[in-house]
Motif scaffolding. Sequence first.
Motif, PDB file in Angstrom:
ATOM      1  N   VAL A  12      -2.267  14.810   8.620  1.00  0.00           N
ATOM      2  CA  VAL A  12      -1.251  13.828   9.022  1.00  0.00           C
ATOM      3  C   VAL A  12      -0.690  14.180  10.396  1.00  0.00           C
ATOM      4  O   VAL A  12      -0.468  13.292  11.224  1.00  0.00           O
ATOM      5  CB  VAL A  12      -0.134  13.736   7.966  1.00  0.00           C
ATOM      6  CG1 VAL A  12       1.034  12.909   8.467  1.00  0.00           C
ATOM      7  CG2 VAL A  12      -0.685  13.132   6.686  1.00  0.00           C
ATOM      8  N   PHE A  13      -0.455  15.463  10.667  1.00  0.00           N
ATOM      9  CA  PHE A  13       0.044  15.869  11.982  1.00  0.00           C
ATOM     10  C   PHE A  13      -0.943  15.469  13.081  1.00  0.00           C
ATOM     11  O   PHE A  13      -0.542  14.941  14.126  1.00  0.00           O
ATOM     12  CB  PHE A  13       0.295  17.381  12.014  1.00  0.00           C
ATOM     13  CG  PHE A  13       0.679  17.885  13.371  1.00  0.00           C
ATOM     14  CD1 PHE A  13       1.946  17.640  13.872  1.00  0.00           C
ATOM     15  CD2 PHE A  13      -0.223  18.573  14.153  1.00  0.00           C
ATOM     16  CE1 PHE A  13       2.312  18.086  15.131  1.00  0.00           C
ATOM     17  CE2 PHE A  13       0.121  19.020  15.408  1.00  0.00           C
ATOM     18  CZ  PHE A  13       1.395  18.779  15.898  1.00  0.00           C
ATOM     19  N   TYR A  64      -1.629  10.503   4.341  1.00  0.00           N
ATOM     20  CA  TYR A  64      -1.367  11.712   3.559  1.00  0.00           C
ATOM     21  C   TYR A  64      -2.014  11.616   2.176  1.00  0.00           C
ATOM     22  O   TYR A  64      -2.661  12.562   1.713  1.00  0.00           O
ATOM     23  CB  TYR A  64       0.145  11.923   3.450  1.00  0.00           C
ATOM     24  CG  TYR A  64       0.565  13.206   2.781  1.00  0.00           C
ATOM     25  CD1 TYR A  64       0.272  14.435   3.356  1.00  0.00           C
ATOM     26  CD2 TYR A  64       1.266  13.199   1.583  1.00  0.00           C
ATOM     27  CE1 TYR A  64       0.664  15.615   2.758  1.00  0.00           C
ATOM     28  CE2 TYR A  64       1.658  14.376   0.976  1.00  0.00           C
ATOM     29  CZ  TYR A  64       1.355  15.578   1.566  1.00  0.00           C
ATOM     30  OH  TYR A  64       1.741  16.742   0.969  1.00  0.00           O
ATOM     31  N   ALA A  65      -1.860  10.481   1.529  1.00  0.00           N
ATOM     32  CA  ALA A  65      -2.449  10.299   0.200  1.00  0.00           C
ATOM     33  C   ALA A  65      -3.972  10.303   0.259  1.00  0.00           C
ATOM     34  O   ALA A  65      -4.635  10.884  -0.608  1.00  0.00           O
ATOM     35  CB  ALA A  65      -1.953   8.995  -0.419  1.00  0.00           C
ATOM     36  N   LEU A  66      -4.544   9.669   1.273  1.00  0.00           N
ATOM     37  CA  LEU A  66      -6.000   9.678   1.415  1.00  0.00           C
ATOM     38  C   LEU A  66      -6.519  11.082   1.682  1.00  0.00           C
ATOM     39  O   LEU A  66      -7.581  11.475   1.173  1.00  0.00           O
ATOM     40  CB  LEU A  66      -6.434   8.715   2.516  1.00  0.00           C
ATOM     41  CG  LEU A  66      -6.250   7.229   2.221  1.00  0.00           C
ATOM     42  CD1 LEU A  66      -6.582   6.399   3.450  1.00  0.00           C
ATOM     43  CD2 LEU A  66      -7.100   6.808   1.040  1.00  0.00           C
ATOM     44  N   ALA A  67      -5.780  11.848   2.468  1.00  0.00           N
ATOM     45  CA  ALA A  67      -6.178  13.224   2.730  1.00  0.00           C
ATOM     46  C   ALA A  67      -6.118  14.058   1.453  1.00  0.00           C
ATOM     47  O   ALA A  67      -7.016  14.865   1.187  1.00  0.00           O
ATOM     48  CB  ALA A  67      -5.297  13.837   3.811  1.00  0.00           C
ATOM     49  N   ILE A  68      -5.083  13.853   0.651  1.00  0.00           N
ATOM     50  CA  ILE A  68      -4.969  14.584  -0.617  1.00  0.00           C
ATOM     51  C   ILE A  68      -6.116  14.209  -1.545  1.00  0.00           C
ATOM     52  O   ILE A  68      -6.739  15.070  -2.175  1.00  0.00           O
ATOM     53  CB  ILE A  68      -3.601  14.322  -1.277  1.00  0.00           C
ATOM     54  CG1 ILE A  68      -2.527  15.122  -0.549  1.00  0.00           C
ATOM     55  CG2 ILE A  68      -3.629  14.705  -2.758  1.00  0.00           C
ATOM     56  CD1 ILE A  68      -1.142  14.930  -1.083  1.00  0.00           C
ATOM     57  N   ALA A  99       0.833  -1.201   0.000  1.00  0.00           N
ATOM     58  CA  ALA A  99       0.000   0.000   0.000  1.00  0.00           C
ATOM     59  C   ALA A  99       0.871   1.257   0.000  1.00  0.00           C
ATOM     60  O   ALA A  99       0.524   2.258  -0.649  1.00  0.00           O
ATOM     61  CB  ALA A  99      -0.932  -0.012   1.198  1.00  0.00           C
ATOM     62  N   GLY A 100       1.986   1.226   0.694  1.00  0.00           N
ATOM     63  CA  GLY A 100       2.899   2.365   0.711  1.00  0.00           C
ATOM     64  C   GLY A 100       3.511   2.641  -0.647  1.00  0.00           C
ATOM     65  O   GLY A 100       3.658   3.798  -1.050  1.00  0.00           O
ATOM     66  N   ASN A 125       1.636   6.609   7.785  1.00  0.00           N
ATOM     67  CA  ASN A 125       1.664   8.059   7.600  1.00  0.00           C
ATOM     68  C   ASN A 125       1.524   8.477   6.136  1.00  0.00           C
ATOM     69  O   ASN A 125       0.694   9.330   5.825  1.00  0.00           O
ATOM     70  CB  ASN A 125       2.918   8.660   8.223  1.00  0.00           C
ATOM     71  CG  ASN A 125       2.834   8.678   9.717  1.00  0.00           C
ATOM     72  OD1 ASN A 125       1.761   8.677  10.292  1.00  0.00           O
ATOM     73  ND2 ASN A 125       3.981   8.691  10.371  1.00  0.00           N
ATOM     74  N   PRO A 126       2.313   7.941   5.200  1.00  0.00           N
ATOM     75  CA  PRO A 126       2.116   8.357   3.800  1.00  0.00           C
ATOM     76  C   PRO A 126       0.761   7.931   3.243  1.00  0.00           C
ATOM     77  O   PRO A 126       0.199   8.608   2.392  1.00  0.00           O
ATOM     78  CB  PRO A 126       3.259   7.690   3.038  1.00  0.00           C
ATOM     79  CG  PRO A 126       3.977   6.847   3.974  1.00  0.00           C
ATOM     80  CD  PRO A 126       3.469   7.079   5.342  1.00  0.00           C
ATOM     81  N   ILE A 127       0.218   6.822   3.742  1.00  0.00           N
ATOM     82  CA  ILE A 127      -1.092   6.379   3.275  1.00  0.00           C
ATOM     83  C   ILE A 127      -2.162   7.381   3.712  1.00  0.00           C
ATOM     84  O   ILE A 127      -3.038   7.757   2.924  1.00  0.00           O
ATOM     85  CB  ILE A 127      -1.390   4.958   3.783  1.00  0.00           C
ATOM     86  CG1 ILE A 127      -0.392   3.972   3.173  1.00  0.00           C
ATOM     87  CG2 ILE A 127      -2.817   4.537   3.462  1.00  0.00           C
ATOM     88  CD1 ILE A 127      -0.425   2.598   3.772  1.00  0.00           C
TER      89      ILE A 127
END
Length: 97
Positions: A46-47, A86-90, A14-15, A82-84
């Motif tokens: 993310v924060f 971030y991508a979902l938030a984007i 997934a990453g 964390n990057p997952i």
Amino acid sequence: MTVYLVMIGIILIAGILTMSFLGKFLKDEGKDERGTLIQGRAALVVFLFVSGMLMIIVVANLFLKFNNLQFTIILAIFSALNPIVYALAIKNLKQKY
């Protein structure tokens, strides 16, 4: 132990997919004002995720007393998420803005 390895493998796959999505977003839309706004809001999400999860992990460690291997695996999975997030938030914010 096998369950942890399977979970780590799924999160790594997934990453990799997440990093390809983020690379495409940054290349196509990340350089204009809208892209900058989306990146800033996603970083805030993310924060908040990181802060909340760290508090949950620390409190859970107080009550459950994880051993070193369990704690390391939990932190590794958390770091991979964390990057997952971030991508979902984007992706969510692209539809909103």
